[in-house]
Design a protein around this motif. Sequence first.
Motif, PDB file in Angstrom:
ATOM      1  N   ILE A  35      31.008  40.994  71.025  1.00 21.22           N
ATOM      2  CA  ILE A  35      30.822  41.595  69.701  1.00 21.22           C
ATOM      3  C   ILE A  35      32.102  42.269  69.236  1.00 21.22           C
ATOM      4  O   ILE A  35      32.566  42.059  68.107  1.00 21.22           O
ATOM      5  CB  ILE A  35      29.654  42.605  69.733  1.00 21.22           C
ATOM      6  CG1 ILE A  35      28.339  41.886  70.024  1.00 21.22           C
ATOM      7  CG2 ILE A  35      29.570  43.369  68.411  1.00 21.22           C
ATOM      8  CD1 ILE A  35      27.205  42.827  70.369  1.00 21.22           C
ATOM      9  N   GLU A  36      32.699  43.068  70.113  1.00 20.81           N
ATOM     10  CA  GLU A  36      33.908  43.796  69.732  1.00 20.81           C
ATOM     11  C   GLU A  36      35.052  42.837  69.415  1.00 20.81           C
ATOM     12  O   GLU A  36      35.827  43.062  68.479  1.00 20.81           O
ATOM     13  CB  GLU A  36      34.322  44.735  70.869  1.00 20.81           C
ATOM     14  CG  GLU A  36      35.526  45.597  70.525  1.00 20.81           C
ATOM     15  CD  GLU A  36      35.847  46.589  71.623  1.00 20.81           C
ATOM     16  OE1 GLU A  36      36.856  47.315  71.479  1.00 20.81           O
ATOM     17  OE2 GLU A  36      35.106  46.659  72.624  1.00 20.81           O
ATOM     18  N   GLY A  37      35.163  41.763  70.177  1.00 24.21           N
ATOM     19  CA  GLY A  37      36.274  40.845  69.973  1.00 24.21           C
ATOM     20  C   GLY A  37      36.122  39.913  68.789  1.00 24.21           C
ATOM     21  O   GLY A  37      37.113  39.340  68.324  1.00 24.21           O
ATOM     22  N   LEU A  38      34.892  39.747  68.294  1.00 24.44           N
ATOM     23  CA  LEU A  38      34.653  38.748  67.247  1.00 24.44           C
ATOM     24  C   LEU A  38      34.206  39.332  65.909  1.00 24.44           C
ATOM     25  O   LEU A  38      34.284  38.660  64.882  1.00 24.44           O
ATOM     26  CB  LEU A  38      33.595  37.749  67.728  1.00 24.44           C
ATOM     27  CG  LEU A  38      34.022  36.889  68.927  1.00 24.44           C
ATOM     28  CD1 LEU A  38      32.806  36.205  69.560  1.00 24.44           C
ATOM     29  CD2 LEU A  38      35.054  35.853  68.511  1.00 24.44           C
ATOM     30  N   VAL A  58      28.708  38.977  62.169  1.00 24.48           N
ATOM     31  CA  VAL A  58      27.973  38.837  63.420  1.00 24.48           C
ATOM     32  C   VAL A  58      26.548  39.354  63.288  1.00 24.48           C
ATOM     33  O   VAL A  58      26.307  40.495  62.876  1.00 24.48           O
ATOM     34  CB  VAL A  58      28.694  39.585  64.562  1.00 24.48           C
ATOM     35  CG1 VAL A  58      27.854  39.551  65.843  1.00 24.48           C
ATOM     36  CG2 VAL A  58      30.058  38.955  64.817  1.00 24.48           C
ATOM     37  N   THR A  59      25.601  38.507  63.660  1.00 24.11           N
ATOM     38  CA  THR A  59      24.207  38.885  63.883  1.00 24.11           C
ATOM     39  C   THR A  59      23.945  38.795  65.375  1.00 24.11           C
ATOM     40  O   THR A  59      24.431  37.878  66.041  1.00 24.11           O
ATOM     41  CB  THR A  59      23.257  37.935  63.137  1.00 24.11           C
ATOM     42  OG1 THR A  59      23.460  38.067  61.726  1.00 24.11           O
ATOM     43  CG2 THR A  59      21.796  38.246  63.466  1.00 24.11           C
ATOM     44  N   MET A  86      40.217  36.999  74.200  1.00 21.66           N
ATOM     45  CA  MET A  86      40.925  36.025  73.370  1.00 21.66           C
ATOM     46  C   MET A  86      40.504  34.597  73.698  1.00 21.66           C
ATOM     47  O   MET A  86      40.606  33.711  72.844  1.00 21.66           O
ATOM     48  CB  MET A  86      42.439  36.184  73.536  1.00 21.66           C
ATOM     49  CG  MET A  86      42.985  37.490  72.965  1.00 21.66           C
ATOM     50  SD  MET A  86      42.496  37.737  71.235  1.00 21.66           S
ATOM     51  CE  MET A  86      43.270  36.307  70.459  1.00 21.66           C
ATOM     52  N   ILE A  87      40.022  34.345  74.912  1.00 24.25           N
ATOM     53  CA  ILE A  87      39.555  32.998  75.262  1.00 24.25           C
ATOM     54  C   ILE A  87      38.290  32.675  74.471  1.00 24.25           C
ATOM     55  O   ILE A  87      38.148  31.577  73.921  1.00 24.25           O
ATOM     56  CB  ILE A  87      39.317  32.894  76.778  1.00 24.25           C
ATOM     57  CG1 ILE A  87      40.619  33.181  77.532  1.00 24.25           C
ATOM     58  CG2 ILE A  87      38.757  31.514  77.141  1.00 24.25           C
ATOM     59  CD1 ILE A  87      40.437  33.309  79.025  1.00 24.25           C
ATOM     60  N   TRP A  88      37.356  33.637  74.407  1.00 24.53           N
ATOM     61  CA  TRP A  88      36.172  33.442  73.556  1.00 24.53           C
ATOM     62  C   TRP A  88      36.583  33.202  72.105  1.00 24.53           C
ATOM     63  O   TRP A  88      36.053  32.317  71.437  1.00 24.53           O
ATOM     64  CB  TRP A  88      35.268  34.662  73.609  1.00 24.53           C
ATOM     65  CG  TRP A  88      34.372  34.760  74.790  1.00 24.53           C
ATOM     66  CD1 TRP A  88      33.683  33.746  75.414  1.00 24.53           C
ATOM     67  CD2 TRP A  88      34.046  35.955  75.505  1.00 24.53           C
ATOM     68  NE1 TRP A  88      32.957  34.252  76.461  1.00 24.53           N
ATOM     69  CE2 TRP A  88      33.154  35.588  76.542  1.00 24.53           C
ATOM     70  CE3 TRP A  88      34.408  37.291  75.357  1.00 24.53           C
ATOM     71  CZ2 TRP A  88      32.622  36.523  77.429  1.00 24.53           C
ATOM     72  CZ3 TRP A  88      33.880  38.233  76.236  1.00 24.53           C
ATOM     73  CH2 TRP A  88      33.007  37.844  77.263  1.00 24.53           C
ATOM     74  N   LYS A  89      37.522  34.019  71.650  1.00 26.10           N
ATOM     75  CA  LYS A  89      37.905  33.925  70.238  1.00 26.10           C
ATOM     76  C   LYS A  89      38.500  32.552  69.931  1.00 26.10           C
ATOM     77  O   LYS A  89      38.211  31.963  68.880  1.00 26.10           O
ATOM     78  CB  LYS A  89      38.895  35.029  69.865  1.00 26.10           C
ATOM     79  CG  LYS A  89      39.144  35.091  68.355  1.00 26.10           C
ATOM     80  CD  LYS A  89      39.853  36.329  67.931  1.00 26.10           C
ATOM     81  CE  LYS A  89      39.916  36.426  66.401  1.00 26.10           C
ATOM     82  NZ  LYS A  89      40.321  35.178  65.735  1.00 26.10           N
TER      83      LYS A  89
END
Length: 373
Positions: A24-27, A33-34, A361-364
């Motif tokens: 959540i914090e990174g995106l 975001v829901t 950053m990998i998720w992002k």
Amino acid sequence: MNRSRLLILSFSPIEGDARVLKQIEGLSNDYDVTTCGYGPSPSGVSEHIRIPDDMPVWRYSRALLIARLYRIAYLRNHAVAFAHDALKGQEFDIVLANDVDAVGLACALKPVRGVHADLHEYSSRQQNSWKFRFFVRPFVEWMCRRYVARANSWTTVSEGLAREYEREFGFSPQVVTNATPFHDLEPTSCKETIRFVHSGAGLRNRNLLLMAQAVEEASNEVSLDFYLTPNNPDYIAELRRFAEGSARIRVHDPVPYRDLIATLNQYDVGLFVLPPVNFNYAWALPNKIFDFIQARLGVVVGPSPEMASYVRDHDLGVVADDFTVDATRRAIESLSPQVVAEFKRNADASASPLSSETQVMIWKRCIDHLAQQ
């Protein structure tokens, strides 16, 4: 400019789920975001769909699982059905589904740009009991083949799990470790008595007593403090009885996570020898290793491949020869205050590159890739 709509779906109490909170914090700065999961709304989201607490996702129909009617078992699960109905009619560009149970629902929602599956563990080998192997494991394997393999991208927590997912199911996850956010701390000085610490779940199958016995039997000046969540009160009571007869061992209640790293920082060495009683334990790379690093501690672990690799590659501490009391004792006895001070300095040097900021950053990149399709 309208931001892409991202659903972060997790059948967990999201407000206390460190991995999902990092998502959540990174995106949330770049996506609308829901969230959908248990418990109150986490901060930083546009909307939260709360699944009732009395609908645990693990409660599948035993009769349907025995009959191998897996699709019906999945669709009739109360948590899955509730979330499906609550999300019906909403359109999302991307769904980030946490763990295997969430991926089928994510696919059913038909997000415009696709589904990313984040697999927190190797779900089909969570337990070794015959009931799990006979009834639950085939169902989880079915979910992996029917739903997870259809996702557009995947992540998991360690290299060992990533290799096994690819070998068994044909998809290749990237690795996002359970790293801890960066903490701007300094290593504390190591006194004559080396202060060991272990924090985490109070579970019998983690054999915490092994670590206590190794510290008790060590010939050098050492102590060990436990900070344990009450997962198994009977086992924690056994540990407390052991500690009452020792001048070296203390068992504490857990501290809030926001205070954990500062608490650990007052010690010298993080200790975690995890017997490989199941597949996930054998390939574990838990958040506590990264907690120890952010707390600027040396580390002693058993020969668990993932943990041992980090300890050796970054010269953070000592790897015991095996998972016995004697091997753990020998690893402890190999330490001196001077050696520990060097390990603590190495942890300090590793704190920034091994922080969660680099992992998020990998998720992002995965989510950005889907958004641009």
